[in-house]
Structures are given as structure tokens and as C-alpha cells.
Design a protein around this motif. Structure first.
Motif, mmCIF file in Angstrom:
data_model
loop_
_atom_site.group_PDB
_atom_site.id
_atom_site.type_symbol
_atom_site.label_atom_id
_atom_site.label_comp_id
_atom_site.label_asym_id
_atom_site.label_seq_id
_atom_site.Cartn_x
_atom_site.Cartn_y
_atom_site.Cartn_z
ATOM 1 N N SER A 133 0.760 -1.200 0.103
ATOM 2 C CA SER A 133 0.030 0.123 0.193
ATOM 3 C C SER A 133 0.585 1.185 -0.010
ATOM 4 O O SER A 133 1.967 1.204 0.446
ATOM 5 N N CYS A 134 0.462 2.341 -0.437
ATOM 6 C CA CYS A 134 0.948 3.706 -0.669
ATOM 7 C C CYS A 134 1.318 3.978 0.760
ATOM 8 O O CYS A 134 0.398 4.347 1.728
ATOM 9 N N PRO A 135 2.485 4.177 0.896
ATOM 10 C CA PRO A 135 2.925 4.920 2.445
ATOM 11 C C PRO A 135 2.210 6.321 2.725
ATOM 12 O O PRO A 135 2.221 6.659 3.991
ATOM 13 N N ALA A 136 2.153 7.072 1.796
ATOM 14 C CA ALA A 136 1.611 8.479 1.803
ATOM 15 C C ALA A 136 0.150 8.367 2.212
ATOM 16 O O ALA A 136 -0.415 9.175 3.204
ATOM 17 N N SER A 140 -4.078 1.127 -2.459
ATOM 18 C CA SER A 140 -3.599 -0.188 -2.720
ATOM 19 C C SER A 140 -3.457 -0.273 -4.012
ATOM 20 O O SER A 140 -3.197 -1.200 -4.842
ATOM 21 N N ARG A 141 -3.688 0.967 -5.027
ATOM 22 C CA ARG A 141 -3.695 0.690 -6.628
ATOM 23 C C ARG A 141 -2.155 1.324 -6.956
ATOM 24 O O ARG A 141 -2.110 2.465 -7.129
#
Length: 547
Positions: A133-136, A140-141
Motif C-alpha cells: 500500500s502507498c506509504p503516503a 492499494s492501487r
């Protein structure tokens, strides 16, 4: 005068702030000091590197082949190695110090551009997976944009293994005959050492100058205790098995029409002392005149330096011998010798060295700075060195070209220079005392002028005997490690293994890999095709070696 001490605040918060500022200033000072030390180490390493380059270029230009100049270069290389290590250590210390500082810029050491790792080495991919997942934002895309690859060179420690060869035994129910496949070949009857282990043992001893006792200590630390006497048995048996290859290299060397010859000392054990024995080398190297035959080096051992030894080594050979002025070769040059006279070719490096020692300005200055006794610097010696350098400059332009091309260039350019040199030497000789050092250096050339001008009549002749001296270099290096031979048989065994290893090196073949392959195949190899095992017929792809 007493130092002024500022009053400290009574407030705890102010004391903490003052302490933090003091620590920060100390960190900054430490970082500046570490950065200065790293910069100084890098500068010293760069200066040593440039000095070594200058010394190498000067040696290539002026060609001093004296042992002293080579030792000076080796000493400079060791000094540069230590300075580079110091610079690397200080660089890491400076990086750690500047990481804690706030106002000190990190020191960036100028490093040489690293070459890529060899392509034949196997690659092992260790993938660090991307986040799911994006850390920001936590989304999940995710889509893959690419990857960055960092290569790190690693080595797998040497591993030992036992190979169990199982020979099944069967009995015939019809005739009651018992049959079994033959046992595998071992160099020592009922032996235990594999070919790769034997090749490593031989190459470490005679190629890397590691005596058996040091190898045994290393094996014991790796969990494989082996007695020195057990290892010595394997060395002796392997030398016996490899003797046919030694004989084939000997025949190949003595089939040449031109050889380089030289010898060096090798201490050998005697009763309550060590005697000074000799290792002789004869090198066949046709590459300077674009010859098609492969190079090879042949070693012989003798207990002393009597002239009967080179006469025995070259008893069936005739041709051009490039060597120094050793008197033991004199019988080979005799007219009427059978099967034919050997023609002498002088070594300009030896002749030049005698003049260079009398004109060594830098060496004299170094001795004077150390308060040592120095000899005079003679202008005649300086002029002789300058005149002897002229043929070397010409040879560099024709090295590797066919013999006819070399001969034509020598007749056109070098012959007039040699005529002028001869006239100049005769004129200088007439003005010097017979016992003067310069007179001795001049007489060394004039008495052998026919040998020194041999290269003007034959394009195959080289100016120097450096090919033999390079082949012999392994012996002085080894003497520092093993100190002496244990016996005459040990010296003869060393001559066999030096012949094989140095010949492999001359043909750009890995000696250890070649010896391992030869020891694995030589038992089943037909004796009539033993030439197929010689280094210049042996090729193995690098990928196979890596595997």
C-alpha cells in the motif's frame, strides 16, 4: 593570567540548552577535524599514486631493469596500498562525524570509476518487495515503474567435500565369475586426493609461494587437519605424473632457433648449513617477431654454477642464445662444436645497467641525503646511457612485427647508431685508465661487440634478455617465503613445477585450472596424444571455470 570563566545560569532549562549547544559545537569541531583528516589522507594517497605513475613511466622510458629499481616500485606500491587503506578508514570516520554535525558539509572523496563486474560470474537476485500500500495515502492501487539494481561482490568460503565412488560387484550365476568396474585413478596408488585438491596444493606451493606447513595450518583452521608429510607425498607423486608434460615442454623449447637463458641462486639444505644451488631457465618466446609458435619456459636445477650444466642442458641444441656474459656459456660458442655452434646475442639491459649505475643521479642524491657514501656521477656514463637508449626507442616501434620488417628497420636506422656508438666507446676507452669503472663498462661491450650487433643481422634477436629474467622472477619471490630447498630432489621437483606453471602463464592460461584438468585426464589419456594436454592446446571457457 587566569582564564575568565563565565557564570553558569541557575535555571535547569538554560543549563540543558547550554549543554546541548556545547555538545553541538563539540560535534561540529569533531566533524571538521575528521573531515580535515580524511582530506589529508586522500591527498597523501593521491600524491603517492601520482609518484608511482611517474616512477613507472620513467622506468618505461629510460628502461632501467636493475633489481633495485624494481624493488623501489614494489615498495611504492605497498606504501600506496597503506595510504589508500588509511584514506578509506578516515573517509568512514568523517562520514560518521559529519552525520552528527549540523554546520559541517560532508567530505566527498574522489574515487576511481569502478569497472563493472565480470559478466561470467553468476548472479543471485535478492528482491526487496515493494510495499503493498502507498506509504503516503494508504491506497492499494500501485503500478510498477521499474527497479534499481545494486550489485555487491561476494565470495563463498572454500567448501570441502568427500566424493564416494561406489563400485558395484556382481557375480555370474552361469560361470560364477565375479566382476567389478576398475577403481578410479589416483595420483598416489590407493590415494585419497582429488585432482582439484592436488592442483591447488601444487599451485599454492610453486605458484603462490606458500610452503606446505602454512597450507596445512590453513587446512586445519578450516576443519581438515592434514599432516605436512601427507601433503608432501601428494606433491611428489603429482610431480612424477606430470613429468611427461615437462619432457614435452623441454622438447618444444629446444626445438627453437633462438632462446633466452639465465640463472638465479636457490639455497639448498646441507649438513649444518645451506649451499647455494642454481635454477636455470631457457625461454622460447617468438612473439616479439610475430612468431606462430607458443612461448614456453624450461627450468633446470643444479647444485652449483659450473659451466658443465648449461653445456648439458643445450648439448643437442644449436642456434642463437640471448644471455648475459657468464663464462660458463663459452664452450657453447666454440667453433666446431657439435651439433653446431651457438651464436651469442648480447643483452643491452646488462650493458646499460653498468653505465646507469655510474650515472644514477637520483640514487646518488638519496644516498647523500641519508649521509651514505656515494660514488661520482660521470658525464661519460650519462652520455653512454643516452646513446644506448636510442636503439630501445627504435625497438618499441617494431616490436611484434615480422622478422623481415624488424631487420629492415634495424639496417636502416639502428646500424648507423651502433657504428657511432662503437666509435665513441673506442674514443672514450683510450682516455680512461684500464682499472676505471667506466673502462670496465666499456670493455664489457667492446669485447662482445659481435654479440651486441647480432640483432642487426637477424630480425628475430631481441635487444635484451628480459624474457628470461621475467620467467625467473618467481624464484626470488618464493625465496622470501620458503627460504631454501630441502634437498637436490626438491630442487629438481621445483624445476618441473616451475616449468609447467610459468609456461601456462606465458600462454595466458590459469595454471591451477589447467593442472586440475590435466591431473583428472592424464591417466586415461593416450601417451601418443600427450601434446593435447600442453597449455597452448588447452582452452576452457570462463563460464566453465566459474561453474
Amino acid at each position: 593570567m587566569e582564564a575568565t570563566i563565565l557564570p553558569l545560569p541557575d535555571d535547569v532549562a538554560a543549563l540543558k540548552a547550554l549543554l546541548a549547544a556545547t555538545i553541538q559545537r563539540a560535534d561540529d569541531a569533531e566533524a571538521r577535524l575528521a573531515t580535515a583528516a580524511a582530506r589529508e589522507s586522500a591527498t597523501q594517497a593521491m600524491i603517492a599514486h601520482l609518484k608511482l605513475q611517474i616512477a613507472r613511466l620513467r622506468r618505461e622510458q629510460y628502461g632501467p631493469s636493475a633489481e633495485r629499481s624494481r624493488r623501489l616500485l614494489e615498495q611504492m606500491e605497498l606504501q600506496l596500498e597503506d595510504l589508500e587503506a588509511d584514506s578509506g578508514e578516515d573517509d568512514v570516520a568523517a562520514g560518521a562525524a559529519t552525520a552528527k554535525a549540523t554546520s559541517v558539509a560532508p567530505f566527498e572523496r574522489k574515487r576511481p570509476v569502478r569497472k563493472p563486474f565480470p559478466a561470467h560470474l553468476p548472479r543471485e537476485r535478492v528482491v526487496i518487495a515493494a510495499p503493498c500500500s502507498c506509504p503516503a495515502c494508504g491506497g492499494s492501487r500501485l503500478s510498477k515503474l521499474g527497479e534499481d539494481v545494486t550489485e555487491t561482490l561476494e565470495v563463498i568460503p572454500r567448501s570441502w567435500k568427500i566424493i564416494q565412488t561406489v563400485r558395484e560387484k556382481v557375480a555370474c550365476r552361469d560361470c560364477e565369475t565375479i566382476s567389478q568396474p576398475p577403481a578410479p585413478f589416483h595420483v598416489v596408488p590407493r590415494g585419497w586426493a582429488g585432482p582439484s585438491f592436488l592442483a591447488m596444493l601444487l599451485f599454492e606451493k610453486y605458484g603462490q609461494h606458500q610452503p606446505l606447513n602454512r597450507q596445512a595450518d590453513r587446512f586445519a583452521r578450516e576443519g581438515v587437519p592434514l599432516a605436512v608429510s601427507t601433503l608432501a607425498d601428494q606433491v611428489g607423486a603429482a610431480a612424477f605424473v606430470l613429468t611427461p608434460l615437462y619432457r614435452r615442454i623441454e622438447a618444444h623449447v629446444l626445438a627453437a632457433e633462438r632462446l633466452h637463458g639465465d640463472d638465479t641462486t636457490v639455497p639448498v639444505m646441507a649438513k649444518l648449513k645451506t649451499d647455494v644451488a642454481r635454477l636455470w631457465v631457457y625461454v622460447r618466446d617468438d612473439r616479439p617477431f610475430a612468431g606462430a609458435d607458443p612461448p614456453a619456459a624450461l627450468f633446470h636445477y643444479s647444485r652449483d654454477r659450473r659451466g658443465e650444466h648449461p653445456r648439458a642442458h643445450l648439448a643437442s641444441w644449436s642456434g642463437i642464445l640471448q644471455a648475459d656474459a657468464y663464462g660458463g656459456y663459452g664452450e657453447l660458442y666454440r667453433e666446431g662444436r657439435l651439433p653446431g655452434p651457438v651464436r651469442e646475442a648480447g643483452c643491452f639491459a646488462h650493458a646499460r645497467r653498468k653505465f646507469f649505475e655510474l650515472a644514477d643521479v637520483e640514487g646518488t642524491a638519496r644516498k647523500r641525503s641519508r649521509g651514505e657514501r656515494t660514488s661520482m656521477i660521470y658525464p661519460i656514463a650519462l652520455e653512454a646511457v643516452r646513446r644506448l637508449d636510442a636503439p630501445f626507442d627504435i625497438e618499441r616501434t617494431i616490436n611484434g612485427k615480422p622478422a623481415a620488417t624488424r631487420l629492415a628497420a634495424r639496417q636502416e636506422i639502428s646500424a648507423p647508431l651502433m657504428a657511432e656508438l662503437h666509435a665513441w666507446l673506442v674514443a672514450q676507452q683510450a682516455m680512461l685508465s684500464r682499472n676505471h669503472d667506466l673502462a670496465k663498462a666499456i670493455n664489457y661491450m667492446l669485447r662482445r661487440w659481435e654479440a651486441f650487433t647480432r640483432f642487426l643481422d637477424d630480425g628475430r634477436v631481441c635487444l635484451t634478455n628480459n624474457a628470461a629474467e621475467r620467467a625467473l622472477r618467481c624464484v626470488p619471490l618464493g625465496r622470501k617465503a620458503w627460504l631454501f630447498c630441502g634437498s637436490d630432489r626438491g630442487g629438481q621437483r621445483a624445476a618441473i613445477l616451475y616449468t609447467l606453471i610459468q609456461t601456462a602463464r606465458l600462454n595466458d592460461v590459469d595454471p591451477q585450472a589447467w593442472l586440475a584438468d590435466v591431473l583428472a585426464r592424464i591417466a586415461d589419456h593416450p601417451a601418443a596424444r600427450v601434446d593435447e594436454l600442453l597449455p597452448w592446446h588447452w582452452r576452457q571457457p570462463r563460464a566453465a571455470l566459474a561453474a
